[in-house]
Design an enzyme around this catalytic site. Structure first.
Site, PDB file in Angstrom:
ATOM      1  N   LYS A  96       0.850  -1.185   0.000  1.00  0.00           N
ATOM      2  CA  LYS A  96       0.000   0.000   0.000  1.00  0.00           C
ATOM      3  C   LYS A  96       0.888   1.239   0.000  1.00  0.00           C
ATOM      4  O   LYS A  96       1.720   1.396   0.909  1.00  0.00           O
ATOM      5  CB  LYS A  96      -0.925   0.006   1.217  1.00  0.00           C
ATOM      6  CG  LYS A  96      -1.980  -1.082   1.200  1.00  0.00           C
ATOM      7  CD  LYS A  96      -2.813  -1.058   2.467  1.00  0.00           C
ATOM      8  CE  LYS A  96      -3.933  -2.091   2.389  1.00  0.00           C
ATOM      9  NZ  LYS A  96      -3.422  -3.468   2.223  1.00  0.00           N
ATOM     10  N   ASP A 130      -1.664  -2.189  -3.979  1.00  0.00           N
ATOM     11  CA  ASP A 130      -3.014  -2.311  -3.435  1.00  0.00           C
ATOM     12  C   ASP A 130      -3.661  -0.930  -3.379  1.00  0.00           C
ATOM     13  O   ASP A 130      -2.999   0.053  -3.032  1.00  0.00           O
ATOM     14  CB  ASP A 130      -2.970  -2.893  -2.019  1.00  0.00           C
ATOM     15  CG  ASP A 130      -2.678  -4.388  -2.022  1.00  0.00           C
ATOM     16  OD1 ASP A 130      -2.635  -4.984  -3.107  1.00  0.00           O
ATOM     17  OD2 ASP A 130      -2.496  -4.941  -0.927  1.00  0.00           O
ATOM     18  N   ARG A 178      -5.331  -6.843 -10.529  1.00  0.00           N
ATOM     19  CA  ARG A 178      -6.189  -7.621  -9.644  1.00  0.00           C
ATOM     20  C   ARG A 178      -7.553  -6.930  -9.605  1.00  0.00           C
ATOM     21  O   ARG A 178      -7.638  -5.723  -9.341  1.00  0.00           O
ATOM     22  CB  ARG A 178      -5.605  -7.693  -8.239  1.00  0.00           C
ATOM     23  CG  ARG A 178      -6.473  -8.496  -7.264  1.00  0.00           C
ATOM     24  CD  ARG A 178      -6.048  -8.262  -5.821  1.00  0.00           C
ATOM     25  NE  ARG A 178      -4.656  -8.634  -5.608  1.00  0.00           N
ATOM     26  CZ  ARG A 178      -3.828  -8.000  -4.775  1.00  0.00           C
ATOM     27  NH1 ARG A 178      -4.243  -6.951  -4.095  1.00  0.00           N
ATOM     28  NH2 ARG A 178      -2.592  -8.395  -4.631  1.00  0.00           N
ATOM     29  N   ARG A 282     -11.582  -5.275   7.715  1.00  0.00           N
ATOM     30  CA  ARG A 282     -12.057  -5.013   6.347  1.00  0.00           C
ATOM     31  C   ARG A 282     -12.420  -6.296   5.626  1.00  0.00           C
ATOM     32  O   ARG A 282     -13.327  -6.324   4.806  1.00  0.00           O
ATOM     33  CB  ARG A 282     -11.015  -4.232   5.550  1.00  0.00           C
ATOM     34  CG  ARG A 282     -10.983  -2.751   5.891  1.00  0.00           C
ATOM     35  CD  ARG A 282     -10.207  -1.966   4.856  1.00  0.00           C
ATOM     36  NE  ARG A 282      -8.835  -2.435   4.771  1.00  0.00           N
ATOM     37  CZ  ARG A 282      -7.862  -2.058   5.595  1.00  0.00           C
ATOM     38  NH1 ARG A 282      -8.114  -1.218   6.573  1.00  0.00           N
ATOM     39  NH2 ARG A 282      -6.635  -2.523   5.439  1.00  0.00           N
TER      40      ARG A 282
END
Length: 324
Positions: A96, A130, A178, A282
């Protein structure tokens, strides 16, 4: 939706996140987090590789607002890359940008990312960006675009609940992507709100990238989606080397093994580290079925899952107060 919002709110609670780090994986997340150290992760990757499953490794980290924390995260990711190379593992990196300084200074973040991507490129290891909440979306794409001018081992995530994902799936069709549904609470001005709309767009994005894209990682635990994808690739003669199925570590283990045994490329998303709390919440918010998937591993059979997770949040809050 109320339960989803509840878990998203828990994931964004910095106090509970800090308490969870302090008290480690005692609250049950050890079933979905692959340990806290690189040696533990290496061992898990080796086990999965023996089952013909590749891995994408995520060094967990939330609420990074100090350069020292971002630098420490970068160094840990570099160590993971080195371990993947030294051990000749079938694995790549997911990261991230926020963990490497996106919320501190964008140029500082870029330099950290560049160091990671450069080492990975040297070893022919892929790095996936991500995506997080909408507030970080565009700067994340900007960082990706800048790095892609020098390195070809980067890709990212397209989140189906954003309206603009239709444009981004086309813009980034030459990237390894993705495709996910999305795991944050977003405003109705920028994102679909209903499950039906998100599911519909999710399948549309997958089909587009399978037909036009470079490589597609289909991230889902939903067997219905997986079966639809199987039918789609067969109907359109899409070879197996153009896509993979991807699931989270600790979820639907039997299905992961079955898909790999059937000859499909399969990748397990492998998170590790002490900073597990936001990630864990999450995952539970993302899809209600995930609650059932981890209940037996996290709580005893007589524990109501929602109540149990509320107890987790309460317990962490109490522990953090006592430690002050």
């Amino acid at each position: 939706m109320a339960l989803r919002d509840f878990f998203i709110a828990l994931s964004e609670n910095q106090l509970l996140n800090s308490a969870a780090q302090k008290y480690g994986l005692r609250m049950g997340a050890q079933s979905v987090v692959a340990g806290t150290s690189i040696p533990e992760v290496v061992q898990t990757i080796k086990e999965l590789n023996r089952a013909n499953i590749s891995c994408t490794v995520d060094n967990l980290g939330e609420f990074v607002f100090e350069k020292s924390a971002a630098t420490a995260a970068k160094n840990n990711i570099l160590a993971v890359i080195q371990a993947i190379h030294d051990e000749q593992l079938d694995a790549h990196i997911s990261l991230k940008p926020s963990q490497l300084g996106q919320d501190i200074d964008i140029d500082f973040c870029y330099e950290n990312l560049k160091e990671v991507v450069a080492l990975a490129h040297q070893y022919n290891i892929f790095v996936n960006f991500d995506m997080e909440n909408y507030g970080r979306l565009h700067s994340s794409f900007d960082l990706l675009d800048k790095l892609h001018k020098e390195y070809n081992n980067v890709g990212t995530v397209i989140q189906a609940y954003f309206f603009e994902s239709d444009e981004n799936i086309e813009k980034y069709k030459d990237f390894r992507l993705r495709i996910v549904k999305g795991a944050y609470k977003e405003a109705e001005e920028v994102a679909y709100q209903s499950k039906a709309d998100i599911d519909r767009n999710y399948l549309k994005l997958i089909e587009y990238h399978l037909l036009h894209g470079k490589f597609t990682s289909i991230a889902t635990h939903d067997h219905n989606v997986i079966n639809l994808v199987k039918q789609f690739v067969k109907q359109h003669n899409i070879p197996n080397d153009k896509f993979e199925f991807q699931m989270l570590y600790g979820f639907r283990k039997d299905m992961q093994l079955d898909l790999a045994h059937e000859g499909y490329n399969f990748c397990t998303y492998l998170p590790f580290g002490n900073d597990w709390y936001g990630y864990f919440m999450r995952r539970l918010a993302e899809r209600p079925q995930n609650l059932a998937l981890v209940t037996k591993q996290v709580f005893n059979k007589k524990t109501n899952t929602a109540i149990g997770l509320g107890v987790v949040a309460f317990a962490l809050g109490r522990l953090s107060k006592k430690s002050k």
